[in-house]
Design an enzyme around this catalytic site. Structure first.
Site, PDB file in Angstrom:
ATOM      1  N   GLU A   9       0.807  -1.226   0.000  1.00 50.56           N
ATOM      2  CA  GLU A   9       0.000   0.000   0.000  1.00 50.56           C
ATOM      3  C   GLU A   9       0.835   1.269   0.000  1.00 50.56           C
ATOM      4  OE1 GLU A   9      -3.742   2.146   2.257  1.00 50.56           O
ATOM      5  OE2 GLU A   9      -2.785   0.439   3.233  1.00 50.56           O
ATOM      6  N   ASP A  63      -0.723  -5.109   3.033  1.00 52.12           N
ATOM      7  CA  ASP A  63      -1.239  -3.923   3.721  1.00 52.12           C
ATOM      8  C   ASP A  63      -0.571  -3.910   5.095  1.00 52.12           C
ATOM      9  OD1 ASP A  63      -2.587  -1.773   4.765  1.00 52.12           O
ATOM     10  OD2 ASP A  63      -4.535  -2.380   3.980  1.00 52.12           O
ATOM     11  N   ILE A  88      -0.705  -1.838   7.631  1.00 51.11           N
ATOM     12  CA  ILE A  88      -1.736  -1.642   8.662  1.00 51.11           C
ATOM     13  C   ILE A  88      -3.059  -1.412   7.946  1.00 51.11           C
ATOM     14  CG2 ILE A  88      -2.576  -0.338  10.644  1.00 51.11           C
ATOM     15  CD1 ILE A  88       0.191   0.562  11.277  1.00 51.11           C
ATOM     16  N   ASP A  89      -3.946  -2.378   8.013  1.00 52.73           N
ATOM     17  CA  ASP A  89      -5.307  -2.164   7.520  1.00 52.73           C
ATOM     18  C   ASP A  89      -6.139  -1.698   8.714  1.00 52.73           C
ATOM     19  OD1 ASP A  89      -7.232  -2.295   5.377  1.00 52.73           O
ATOM     20  OD2 ASP A  89      -8.186  -3.882   6.540  1.00 52.73           O
ATOM     21  N   THR A 145      -5.974   1.913   9.457  1.00 50.14           N
ATOM     22  CA  THR A 145      -5.050   2.927   9.984  1.00 50.14           C
ATOM     23  C   THR A 145      -5.762   3.991  10.818  1.00 50.14           C
ATOM     24  OG1 THR A 145      -3.482   2.604   8.170  1.00 50.14           O
ATOM     25  CG2 THR A 145      -3.349   4.694   9.339  1.00 50.14           C
ATOM     26  N   ASP A 192      -6.273  -4.542   0.348  1.00 47.81           N
ATOM     27  CA  ASP A 192      -7.353  -4.640   1.333  1.00 47.81           C
ATOM     28  C   ASP A 192      -7.952  -6.038   1.384  1.00 47.81           C
ATOM     29  OD1 ASP A 192      -7.381  -1.832   2.034  1.00 47.81           O
ATOM     30  OD2 ASP A 192      -8.379  -1.447   0.124  1.00 47.81           O
TER      31      ASP A 192
END
Length: 298
Positions: A98, A114, A116-117, A119, A242
Site C-alpha cells: 500500500e 497492507d 496496517i489495515d 489505519t 485490502d
C-alpha cells in the site's frame, strides 16, 4: 530374448528415474510451500510487532487521498519490517504494498501487503487494525494471513487446505435468509455519488432492521465472515491489498466471494461481495438495486 530383456531393463530404469525426478520435484514444491508459509507468518508477525510498538503511543500522521485517509509512521515501520523478512528469503519476488506501491520483478510470486489495515482505527487507539498479506503464484492466491495483534487473532489460509484462527479451523455461518443476517460494510474516503451507492444500500438494509456494522478494516471484515461472526460483507471501493488475504480466507472457510455482478472475485477490481454462500444471491440483488424481501421473493 536378449533384446527383449534389454528393453525391459531400459523401461524399468527410466520409470524409476522418472519417479525419482517426480519425487524430487514434489519435495521441492513442498519445501518451497513450507518456506513461503514460514516467511509469510514471520512477515505478519514482524509487521504486528511494529503495530504493538506504536499503538497508543506517539507517531507522525499525514494524509493521502481524502481528508481522513491517513498514513502514519507506524505504517511505514510495519512495511519496512515486512519487507526485510520477505526480501531475506525471496529477494526476487514481486511485491505490491500500500505505501510503497509495486516492486516489479519477473517472478511467478507476488506478495500483496497492507502493513496496517484500519489505519484510522489504529491512529485513534481503536484495536480493530491488522497486518494483511496475500501471496499469489502465477496470478492465483495461494496463501493469506491477517494478524490483528491487539485482538491477538491470527488468521491463515492456504489453497485447498482450509482456514484457521489461532490454528483452529474456522468456517462461515449457516444463516439462510438475508433478513436474519448480520452484515458488515465499509465506506470510501471519497464518497461515490451514484444511484445505488454505499449509503443507498445501507439505508435499504437498516430500514428493514438488518444489522449492518462498519468496523473500519476490510481485512478484518473478511476474516469475521470467514469465522462466521458476520454472514456477509460488501464494499464499493477496495484496493488489492485490502482484500488479497481476506478473500482467500472466506473462500477456504467455505464462503462465496464475487464482484457485484457475480463474477469470480479479483482483488484488482474495486467491488466485493463476500458471504456464507447461503445469502449471496439475496444480498447481491440488494446491492444491485433490489429492495430487501424474503429470500424466496428475491
Amino acid at each position: 530374448n536378449a533384446i527383449l530383456l534389454q528393453l525391459i531393463v531400459f523401461k524399468a530404469f527410466y520409470k524409476e528415474k522418472a519417479a525419482l525426478i517426480c519425487k524430487i520435484k514434489t519435495n521441492g514444491i513442498l519445501y518451497l510451500c513450507g518456506m513461503l508459509k514460514t516467511t509469510l507468518l514471520n512477515a505478519v508477525n514482524a509487521g504486528a510487532n511494529e503495530i504493538r510498538r506504536y499503538y497508543n503511543g506517539s507517531f507522525t500522521i499525514s494524509n493521502k487521498e481524502g481528508i481522513n485517509n491517513l498514513v502514519t509512521e507506524a505504517d511505514h515501520a510495519s512495511e519496512k519490517a515486512i519487507f526485510d523478512v520477505i526480501k531475506k528469503e525471496f529477494p526476487n519476488h514481486f511485491i505490491l504494498s500500500e505505501e510503497t506501491g509495486e516492486i516489479v520483478t519477473n517472478s511467478e510470486y507476488k506478495w500483496i501487503i497492507d502493513p496496517i489495515d484500519g489505519t484510522v482505527n489504529f491512529a485513534n487507539g481503536i484495536p480493530l487494525c491488522c497486518v494483511s498479506i496475500g501471496v499469489e503464484h502465477n496470478g492465483k492466491m495461494v496463501l493469506g494471513a491477517v494478524y490483528a495483534p491487539i485482538l491477538n487473532e491470527m488468521y491463515f489460509a492456504e489453497t485447498k487446505k482450509g482456514a484457521t484462527l489461532n490454528d483452529k479451523k474456522i468456517q462461515v455461518s449457516n444463516k439462510q435468509e438475508l433478513v436474519n443476517s448480520c452484515l458488515v460494510t465499509g465506506f470510501p474516503y471519497t464518497y461515490l455519488d451514484s444511484p445505488n451507492g454505499p449509503l443507498q444500500i445501507f439505508e435499504k438494509l437498516i430500514r428493514c432492521g438488518i444489522p449492518v456494522r462498519r468496523l473500519g478494516s476490510a481485512a478484518i471484515d473478511l476474516c469475521w465472515v470467514a469465522a462466521g461472526r458476520f454472514d456477509g460483507f460488501y464494499e464499493h471501493k477496495l484496493a488489492a491489498w485490502d482484500s488479497a488475504a481476506g478473500f482467500l480466507l472466506v473462500k477456504e472457510a467455505g464462503g462465496k466471494i464475487t464482484d457485484f455482478k457475480g463474477n469470480d472475485f479479483s482483488p484488482y477490481q474495486p467491488h466485493i461481495l463476500a458471504t456464507n454462500g447461503k445469502i449471496h444471491e439475496q444480498l447481491q440483488a440488494v446491492v444491485n438495486g433490489a429492495q430487501v424481501k424474503n429470500a424466496s421473493s428475491l
